[in-house]
Design an enzyme around this catalytic site. Structure first.
Site: not given
Ligand code: ZN
Length: 331
Positions: A101, A198
């Site tokens: 990622d 987030g």
């Molecule tokens: Zn991401």
């Protein structure tokens, strides 16, 4: 089988992993998305494998560079191999990809490919367009020579996620995608249409609703590159029940908001073939552990709080597979 931790490289097929090509082809044709769950410890990995095996869902195990540092890259490789074996022992036939990622350099992508990853993301989205193309193409050339698939990114997501952070988002420009995909030879493209990283995805005033994702931009991108796999990052829903449990048990997550699940379901039915879910898993674990500590303050056996956290994560992943990304029963 070459499982050396030294100079020689490990082939992902030897670990029992697959790249994302076939998964995305089926997801595109079937109108669903493949879930990509991040992990950096044993309980998370167990939960992902148990939930995806039981719900018969293909899965992408996702590792950030931060997770790789946290867990140790050699241990991670063997954990992924162990995960495939565990799935088989459960009687499963789940295709499992191991994906980097937000790789930010060619060297990091190469290192992951050489250590057995079947898929990598090169995130050059913060570079100028031409530099993003050049960097992505370099990674694609190396990866494809080893049959590893590559995800790239155009447009910038706001928010914070491990080593990645940006103050403001920039939507993907549909007029750029065709040239980018053509010039790089990349296998999938992460786009920015209003999701963010987030647990604080939207700053809402009291009474204000979460703004809709920019499905108009997504549709425009689909018109430019029909049938090309699109990826959504920052796609946690920041499950309100978990936020509430955390705050009720001594936590402090004020105004944490995510992407409503019905919007993700809608995206999964389109060219979106991969949906990343990280924050929701973190929240499930934290909520459960906080609850156990409140209810049983004398508890000090990690299995007594990590075990229930793992159970909650299994429940959450099954729900996502079945009701959000639509990947359950798609083997
Ligand atoms: Zn991401």
């Amino acid at each position: 089988m070459n499982l050396s931790t030294k100079k020689e490289s490990t082939k992902y097929a030897d670990l029992g992993l697959v790249n994302t090509r076939e998964m995305f082809k089926k997801a595109m044709a079937g109108g669903y998305a493949i879930p990509a769950y991040n992990f950096n410890n044993m309980e998370q990995l167990q939960a992902i494998i148990i939930a995806c095996t039981e719900s018969k869902s293909p899965v992408i195990l996702q590792v950030s560079s931060g997770a790789r540092k946290y867990a140790n890259q050699t241990l991670l490789k063997f954990m992924a191999m162990g995960a495939v074996q565990m799935m088989k022992e459960m009687g499963g036939t789940v295709p499992i990809a191991l994906h980097l990622d937000h790789g930010d350099t060619f060297e990091l992508c190469k290192s992951c490919i050489d250590s057995g990853f079947s898929s990598v993301m090169i995130d050059g989205s913060h570079h100028a367009f031409a530099d993003n193309i050049a960097l992505t193409r370099k990674v694609v050339e190396y990866a494809h020579s080893r049959d590893v698939t590559v995800e790239a990114e155009l447009g910038v997501l706001a928010g914070v996620e491990d080593d990645v952070s940006a103050e403001v988002s920039h939507y993907t420009k549909p007029e750029e995608v065709e040239e980018f995909v053509g010039q790089t030879g990349v296998d999938s493209l992460a786009i920015s249409i209003g999701t963010s990283h987030g647990a604080y995805k939207f700053k809402l005033k009291p009474g204000e609703e979460v703004p809709a994702l920019r499905f108009d931009i997504l549709a425009e991108i689909e018109r430019k590159i029909p049938g090309f796999p699109i990826v959504l990052h920052g796609a946690s829903s920041v499950v309100p029940e978990y936020v509430e449990i955390i705050n009720r048990n001594g936590g402090k997550l004020d105004n944490a908001v995510g992407v409503p699940e019905d919007q993700l379901r809608r995206a999964a039915k389109s060219a979106v073939c991969k949906i990343n879910i990280d924050s929701d898993g973190r929240l499930a674990i934290t909520a459960t552990i906080r609850k156990v500590f409140t209810e049983s303050p004398g508890e000090f056996d990690p299995r007594k709080y990590l075990g229930p956290a793992r159970e909650e994560l299994i429940k959450m992943i099954k729900h996502k597979n079945l009701n959000v990304v639509g990947s359950a029963n798609k083997l």
